[in-house]
Design a protein around this motif. Structure first.
Motif, PDB file in Angstrom:
ATOM      1  N   MET A 194       0.864  -1.317   0.050  1.00  0.00           N
ATOM      2  CA  MET A 194      -0.081  -0.108   0.009  1.00  0.00           C
ATOM      3  C   MET A 194       0.922   1.364  -0.085  1.00  0.00           C
ATOM      4  SD  MET A 194      -1.539  -0.104   3.789  1.00  0.00           S
ATOM      5  CE  MET A 194      -2.230   1.481   3.674  1.00  0.00           C
ATOM      6  N   ASP A 195       0.384   2.314  -0.424  1.00  0.00           N
ATOM      7  CA  ASP A 195       1.018   3.622  -0.216  1.00  0.00           C
ATOM      8  C   ASP A 195       1.159   4.138   1.010  1.00  0.00           C
ATOM      9  OD1 ASP A 195       0.915   3.266  -3.049  1.00  0.00           O
ATOM     10  OD2 ASP A 195      -0.158   4.991  -3.497  1.00  0.00           O
ATOM     11  N   ALA A 196       2.038   4.894   0.977  1.00  0.00           N
ATOM     12  CA  ALA A 196       2.423   5.473   2.414  1.00  0.00           C
ATOM     13  C   ALA A 196       1.632   6.772   2.721  1.00  0.00           C
ATOM     14  CB  ALA A 196       3.996   6.308   2.469  1.00  0.00           C
ATOM     15  N   ASP A 197       0.860   7.138   1.944  1.00  0.00           N
ATOM     16  CA  ASP A 197       0.053   8.485   2.093  1.00  0.00           C
ATOM     17  C   ASP A 197      -1.416   8.225   2.682  1.00  0.00           C
ATOM     18  OD1 ASP A 197      -1.065   7.621  -0.266  1.00  0.00           O
ATOM     19  OD2 ASP A 197      -0.508   9.144  -1.461  1.00  0.00           O
ATOM     20  N   LEU A 198      -1.809   7.047   2.955  1.00  0.00           N
ATOM     21  CA  LEU A 198      -3.168   6.780   3.443  1.00  0.00           C
ATOM     22  C   LEU A 198      -4.130   7.036   2.587  1.00  0.00           C
ATOM     23  CD1 LEU A 198      -2.647   8.061   7.060  1.00  0.00           C
ATOM     24  CD2 LEU A 198      -2.528   5.879   6.378  1.00  0.00           C
ATOM     25  N   GLN A 199      -3.863   7.062   1.210  1.00  0.00           N
ATOM     26  CA  GLN A 199      -4.856   7.312   0.352  1.00  0.00           C
ATOM     27  C   GLN A 199      -5.489   5.888  -0.100  1.00  0.00           C
ATOM     28  OE1 GLN A 199      -2.741   9.145  -3.018  1.00  0.00           O
ATOM     29  NE2 GLN A 199      -4.707  10.186  -3.144  1.00  0.00           N
ATOM     30  N   ASP A 200      -4.919   4.535   0.334  1.00  0.00           N
ATOM     31  CA  ASP A 200      -5.459   3.373   0.232  1.00  0.00           C
ATOM     32  C   ASP A 200      -5.960   3.245   1.597  1.00  0.00           C
ATOM     33  OD1 ASP A 200      -4.371   3.019  -2.230  1.00  0.00           O
ATOM     34  OD2 ASP A 200      -2.585   2.076  -1.449  1.00  0.00           O
TER      35      ASP A 200
ATOM     36  N   GLU B  53     -12.905   3.082  -0.901  1.00  0.00           N
ATOM     37  CA  GLU B  53     -12.942   4.436  -1.226  1.00  0.00           C
ATOM     38  C   GLU B  53     -11.539   4.860  -1.083  1.00  0.00           C
ATOM     39  OE1 GLU B  53     -16.072   6.848   0.366  1.00  0.00           O
ATOM     40  OE2 GLU B  53     -17.181   5.238   0.034  1.00  0.00           O
ATOM     41  N   ARG B  54     -11.168   5.595  -2.251  1.00  0.00           N
ATOM     42  CA  ARG B  54      -9.807   6.296  -2.165  1.00  0.00           C
ATOM     43  C   ARG B  54     -10.013   7.544  -1.400  1.00  0.00           C
ATOM     44  NH1 ARG B  54      -4.756   5.092  -3.965  1.00  0.00           N
ATOM     45  NH2 ARG B  54      -3.676   6.748  -5.027  1.00  0.00           N
ATOM     46  N   HIS B  55      -9.033   7.951  -0.466  1.00  0.00           N
ATOM     47  CA  HIS B  55      -9.026   9.024   0.324  1.00  0.00           C
ATOM     48  C   HIS B  55      -8.283  10.140  -0.355  1.00  0.00           C
ATOM     49  CE1 HIS B  55     -11.236   7.104   3.277  1.00  0.00           C
ATOM     50  NE2 HIS B  55     -10.206   6.111   3.366  1.00  0.00           N
ATOM     51  N   GLU B  56      -8.136  11.304   0.252  1.00  0.00           N
ATOM     52  CA  GLU B  56      -7.416  12.444  -0.080  1.00  0.00           C
ATOM     53  C   GLU B  56      -5.950  12.050   0.360  1.00  0.00           C
ATOM     54  OE1 GLU B  56      -7.914  15.362  -1.726  1.00  0.00           O
ATOM     55  OE2 GLU B  56      -9.974  15.694  -1.364  1.00  0.00           O
ATOM     56  N   ARG B  57      -4.997  12.663  -0.408  1.00  0.00           N
ATOM     57  CA  ARG B  57      -3.430  12.138   0.550  1.00  0.00           C
ATOM     58  C   ARG B  57      -3.435  13.132   1.661  1.00  0.00           C
ATOM     59  NH1 ARG B  57       2.063  12.322   0.100  1.00  0.00           N
ATOM     60  NH2 ARG B  57       2.594  10.875  -1.625  1.00  0.00           N
ATOM     61  N   PHE B  58      -3.089  12.305   2.637  1.00  0.00           N
ATOM     62  CA  PHE B  58      -3.132  12.716   3.977  1.00  0.00           C
ATOM     63  C   PHE B  58      -2.403  13.872   4.313  1.00  0.00           C
ATOM     64  CE2 PHE B  58      -1.009  12.367   8.079  1.00  0.00           C
ATOM     65  CZ  PHE B  58      -1.939  12.855   8.980  1.00  0.00           C
TER      66      PHE B  58
HETATM   67 MG    MG Z   1      -0.994   8.997  -3.272  1.00  0.00          MG
END
Ligand code: MG
Ligand code: UDP
Length: 318
Positions: free
Chosen positions: A101-107, A203-208
Motif C-alpha cells: 500500500m501507499d504511504a500517504d493513507l490514500q489506500d 474508497e480512495r481518500h485524499e492524500r493525507f
Molecule cells: Mg498517493
C-alpha cells in the motif's frame, strides 16, 4: 495462529505522513493480531526509495521503538514500482502473505479486513479496487480512466481501477519474482501470475499530507511504459498501415498511368508521383515487418516464465 503478514509500504520523501501512517498501521495490525487473523510476527515493512528528507531516520526510530516496524533502504531513488518490488522480494521469504500500500493513507486501511477475509477463503491475490474516484482531480480521473481503456483495448489484462493496493500470498510473490523484466509495470504482471484472485472495493481518500510524488511527467512515462511493456499491437498497427498504403499506392499508380495515357499530365509528373506512393508504402510495410521481428525479440528477452504451477498431485507407488 494466523499467517505472518508483511505490509509493504514504499516511501519517497514522506516525512510528513510517516508518523501518522505508522500510528494507524500499528493500530490496525494490533487489532488484526488481537483477533487472531494474523500472527504476532507480522510486520510493517517500510521501503525507503532513496528519500532526501528524514524518511529513513524516522523509519530507524520506529524500528527502534517497536519491532513491528521494519525497514529497507534503497541505495537511491528507483521509482515506486521498483521500491515496491524490492519490498515484496525482501518480504517473501519471511512471511506467508504481503499487502502492498501507499504511504500517504490514500489506500483505505479498513479494506485490509476484507483482504484478510478473502485470504481465509483461500485466495492468493486480492486486488483493491477503487469504488469512486471523487477525491482525484478531474484531470487525473479522466487520464487514468482513459489509460485503463487503452490498455484493455490493446489486449493487456489489467484490473480496472486497481492501483498497487493488493494482497499477495508468498507463493504468488515467489511466482512474481520469476518475471525478470526491467521495465516494471506490476499492475500488468500480477494478473499474469494467475492463482485464485478476488477483488475488494474501497474508497480512495485524499492524500493525507505532503504532495503527490507522481507529477504529470512521471505519470505519462508510467503509462507509456505500461503500454510498451505489454503490447506489440502498436507494431501491428504499423504493419497494417504499411499494407494499406502499399495497396493504395497500387491503385494510385493505375490512376496516374491512366491520366498519363490520356495525355493529361506534364512531363515527369507520373514517375515522380508514382515513386513517392510506391516507395512510401513499401517502406512502411518493411518497417512493420522488421517491427514484427523486433516484437518477437522483445518478448523473448523478457524471459517471462512460460507457466506457473499451482498444485502437483503425485503419489509414489509403494
Ligand atoms: Mg498517493
Ligand atoms: N513513491 C516511491 N518512489 C517514487 C515515487 C513515489 O516510493 O519515486 C511512493 C510514495 O511515497 C507513495 C507511493 O509511491 O507511498 C505513491 O505515490 P504518490 O502518493 O505520490 O502517488 P499518487 O497517489 O499521487 O498517484
Amino acid at each position: 495462529m494466523g499467517e505472518v503478514l508483511y505490509l509493504v509500504v514504499p516511501c519517497y520523501n514522506e516525512q510528513e505522513v510517516l508518523p501518522e501512517t505508522a500510528r494507524r498501521l500499528k493500530e490496525k495490525l494490533g487489532d488484526c493480531i488481537g483477533r487472531g487473523w494474523i500472527s504476532p510476527e507480522s510486520r510493517v515493512l517500510f521501503v525507503d526509495d532513496g528519500s532526501r528528507d528524514n524518511t529513513w531516520r524516522l523509519i530507524e526510530e520506529l524500528h527502534g521503538q517497536d519491532s513491528l516496524f521494519s525497514g529497507v533502504k534503497l541505495s537511491r531513488n528507483r521509482g515506486h514500482q521498483n521500491a515496491l518490488l524490492a519490498g515484496l522480494m525482501t518480504a517473501k521469504d519471511r512471511c506467508d502473505i504481503t499487502i502492498s500500500m501507499d504511504a500517504d493513507l490514500q489506500d483505505d486501511i479498513g479494506a485490509i479486513d476484507g483482504f484478510l477475509e478473502k485470504r481465509r477463503q483461500g485466495y492468493d491475490i486480492v486486488y483493491g479496487v477503487r469504488s469512486k474516484r471523487e477525491t482525484d482531480t478531474f484531470f487525473k480521473r479522466t487520464t487514468a480512466q482513459g489509460f485503463y481503456k487503452v490498455m484493455l483495448a490493446l489486449g493487456v489484462e489489467v484490473v480496472d481501477n486497481h492501483a498497487d493496493f493488493r494482497l499477495m500470498s508468498a507463493r504468488a510473490v515467489e511466482a512474481l519474482s520469476q518475471f525478470e523484466e526491467v521495465n516494471l509495470f506490476l499492475r500488468g504482471i500480477v494478473p499474469l501470475v494467475g492463482f485464485p484472485s478476488a477483488i475488494v472495493t474501497y474508497e480512495r481518500h485524499e492524500r493525507f499530507a505532503g504532495q503527490s510524488k507522481y507529477p504529470l511527467k512521471k505519470m505519462l512515462s508510467f503509462a507509456f511504459d505500461g503500454i510498451t511493456s505489454f503490447s506489440v499491437k502498436p507494431i501491428r498497427l504499423i504493419t497494417s498501415l504499411g499494407f494499406f498504403i502499399f495497396a493504395a499506392s497500387l491503385l494510385a499508380l493505375c490512376y496516374l498511368l491512366a491520366l498519363k495515357l490520356m495525355g493529361r499530365t506534364v512531363q515527369g509528373w507520373t514517375t515522380l508521383m508514382g515513386s513517392i506512393w510506391l516507395i512510401g508504402g513499401i517502406q512502411l510495410l518493411c518497417l512493420g515487418i522488421i517491427g514484427e521481428y523486433i516484437g518477437k525479440i522483445y518478448k523473448e528477452v523478457k524471459h517471462r516464465p512460460r507457466f506457473i504451477i499451482d498444485t502437483i498431485l503425485d503419489q509414489k507407488n509403494s
